[in-house]
Design a protein around this motif. Sequence first.
Motif, mmCIF file in Angstrom:
data_model
loop_
_atom_site.group_PDB
_atom_site.id
_atom_site.type_symbol
_atom_site.label_atom_id
_atom_site.label_comp_id
_atom_site.label_asym_id
_atom_site.label_seq_id
_atom_site.Cartn_x
_atom_site.Cartn_y
_atom_site.Cartn_z
ATOM 1 N N ALA A 70 -10.199 -59.279 -14.756
ATOM 2 C CA ALA A 70 -11.019 -60.447 -14.428
ATOM 3 C C ALA A 70 -10.145 -61.650 -14.099
ATOM 4 C CB ALA A 70 -11.951 -60.791 -15.594
ATOM 5 N N VAL A 71 -10.582 -62.395 -13.093
ATOM 6 C CA VAL A 71 -9.965 -63.670 -12.719
ATOM 7 C C VAL A 71 -11.026 -64.748 -12.876
ATOM 8 C CG1 VAL A 71 -8.918 -65.018 -10.860
ATOM 9 C CG2 VAL A 71 -8.380 -62.577 -11.089
ATOM 10 N N LEU A 72 -10.687 -65.816 -13.604
ATOM 11 C CA LEU A 72 -11.624 -66.908 -13.851
ATOM 12 C C LEU A 72 -11.277 -68.107 -12.974
ATOM 13 C CD1 LEU A 72 -13.881 -68.312 -15.525
ATOM 14 C CD2 LEU A 72 -12.081 -69.002 -17.139
ATOM 15 N N LEU A 73 -12.270 -68.649 -12.305
ATOM 16 C CA LEU A 73 -12.124 -69.888 -11.545
ATOM 17 C C LEU A 73 -12.766 -71.004 -12.356
ATOM 18 C CD1 LEU A 73 -13.130 -68.684 -7.941
ATOM 19 C CD2 LEU A 73 -10.915 -68.496 -9.109
ATOM 20 N N ALA A 74 -11.977 -71.972 -12.777
ATOM 21 C CA ALA A 74 -12.469 -73.092 -13.585
ATOM 22 C C ALA A 74 -11.710 -74.341 -13.163
ATOM 23 C CB ALA A 74 -12.262 -72.824 -15.075
ATOM 24 N N HIS A 75 -12.418 -75.396 -12.827
ATOM 25 C CA HIS A 75 -11.763 -76.575 -12.264
ATOM 26 C C HIS A 75 -10.700 -77.148 -13.192
ATOM 27 C CE1 HIS A 75 -11.053 -80.218 -10.080
ATOM 28 N NE2 HIS A 75 -11.494 -80.977 -11.078
ATOM 29 N N GLN A 76 -11.043 -77.385 -14.445
ATOM 30 C CA GLN A 76 -10.100 -77.998 -15.369
ATOM 31 C C GLN A 76 -9.356 -76.931 -16.177
ATOM 32 O OE1 GLN A 76 -11.388 -81.464 -17.567
ATOM 33 N NE2 GLN A 76 -13.147 -81.797 -16.222
ATOM 34 N N PRO A 77 -8.076 -77.171 -16.464
ATOM 35 C CA PRO A 77 -7.302 -76.196 -17.242
ATOM 36 C C PRO A 77 -7.620 -76.302 -18.732
ATOM 37 C CG PRO A 77 -5.919 -78.053 -16.675
ATOM 38 C CD PRO A 77 -7.240 -78.290 -15.986
ATOM 39 N N ALA A 78 -8.906 -76.249 -19.038
ATOM 40 C CA ALA A 78 -9.376 -76.346 -20.411
ATOM 41 C C ALA A 78 -9.902 -74.975 -20.856
ATOM 42 C CB ALA A 78 -10.482 -77.396 -20.523
ATOM 43 N N ASN A 79 -9.943 -74.782 -22.177
ATOM 44 C CA ASN A 79 -10.563 -73.585 -22.747
ATOM 45 C C ASN A 79 -9.876 -72.291 -22.352
ATOM 46 O OD1 ASN A 79 -12.774 -73.124 -24.558
ATOM 47 N ND2 ASN A 79 -13.829 -72.028 -22.945
ATOM 48 N N TRP A 80 -8.603 -72.390 -21.928
ATOM 49 C CA TRP A 80 -7.930 -71.192 -21.411
ATOM 50 C C TRP A 80 -7.816 -70.093 -22.463
ATOM 51 C CZ3 TRP A 80 -2.083 -70.446 -21.709
ATOM 52 C CH2 TRP A 80 -1.726 -69.188 -21.213
ATOM 53 N N ARG A 81 -7.393 -70.439 -23.650
ATOM 54 C CA ARG A 81 -7.177 -69.405 -24.672
ATOM 55 C C ARG A 81 -8.488 -68.738 -25.070
ATOM 56 N NH1 ARG A 81 -3.383 -73.446 -25.896
ATOM 57 N NH2 ARG A 81 -1.223 -72.686 -25.712
ATOM 58 N N VAL A 82 -9.564 -69.505 -25.103
ATOM 59 C CA VAL A 82 -10.882 -68.917 -25.384
ATOM 60 C C VAL A 82 -11.269 -67.960 -24.260
ATOM 61 C CG1 VAL A 82 -13.341 -69.406 -25.671
ATOM 62 C CG2 VAL A 82 -11.633 -70.869 -26.772
ATOM 63 N N ALA A 83 -11.035 -68.391 -23.017
ATOM 64 C CA ALA A 83 -11.343 -67.540 -21.864
ATOM 65 C C ALA A 83 -10.496 -66.270 -21.885
ATOM 66 C CB ALA A 83 -11.127 -68.309 -20.567
#
Length: 419
Positions: free
Chosen positions: A335-348
């Motif tokens: 899976a590749v996640l597209l998220a504008h802000q580099p937040a919540n990375w470890r949870v993702a």
Amino acid sequence: MNSWVRFVIFVLLTSGPIVGVHIYLYRRLFSDTSENRMWRLVGMGVMAVLCTLLLLSFTLTRVLPLDFTFKVATAVWMWMGLSLYLLFALWLIGGARLATRLVRRAKAALVSAEPGVVAASGAGTAPAVAVLAAPAEVPAVNVERRRFLARVSAGGAALAAGGLSGYGAWNAFHPPVVNEVAVRLPGLPRELDGYTLVHLSDIHVGPLIQRRFMDELVARCNALHPDLVAITGDLVDGNVPTLGPSVAALRELRTRDGTYFVTGNHEYYWNANTWAEALEGMGVQVLRNRHVRVGDSAASFDLVGVDDWAAKDMGPGRGYDLEAAVLGRQPDRAAVLLAHQPANWRVAARAGMGLQLSGHTHAGQFFPFTLVVSAMWEHKAGHYEENGQHIYVSQGTGFWGPPLRVGTGPEIVKVTLLA
């Protein structure tokens, strides 16, 4: 809180500092450098006009035709950047002068505090008498010297700020460079080894970035022959009727598996729902807290998209919802996640996102804000890896506000996925 209320609050909060900066620049560049009345009046008029245009530019770009606002914004936002560097240069020079004065005063105080010994005359039987030296006289203020130093400081600040702003503007408008990174994506099928994504973020199509920039950007992307293009928010700074013709350049992107987009915070300033519909009409798939399967039945991975992290604070809307985005997804799939802000990375990452593509930070865009962003964000820009999970934070493909790039550069990111 709707976008217009937020806009009014923003204007009210920024007006005071903007006026204060222009008063300070008038004093340092005009009032302190000459007693000539005409010179001071010209300076006062210039600063008043520039300050007024800067204050009004936030409104003008929203209500006036794009052709007109392009000219206004180019001049005013260039001044915004130049005035910032003038301010920093004057502070730096002023700080150096103050430090020099303090050192001189400290040395003078030490000299005046040293005791002098005067021997008593006579038979020599009287004890020596210690006499403190008289304090040094305070020198009179040399008005001409002060005026000369003020002119040297103003001239030096103008040269330094002009040179740095000129370089920053050239760098900002310069076509984005291509930076390449290879990422080993957990669970990626062998058949998709070498799959390429082109990552764009923070283009900020608006008064300064228009169709010409977009056409060049699309050409550069197509030259990379990507399998997929991912745009991680802050695509626009304006409404659909005004910017639609420029953004429509995205129709010309040539990929095997399409172009995908997730919202950034700036889309919510200009009606994210309307822009989502417009982009879908241009052939761009908008992922709002959902995922799609990329590839075919033999080999594929999941592309997951979430709304901007701050959207939940911008009134009614979907907001960031990773749980909804991965609902129904097989956890063991790549899976590749597209998220504008580099937040919540470890949870993702714990939710199975092997790679997150983000932007938002601009890497600070120009010094000294590069230092501020470094202090604010753990992952400011570039590629980071932790426990086999990856995040890439783009420096941005365009710019926002002052057209300056100092210490950073616009980029197109080519990501190659490895099995």
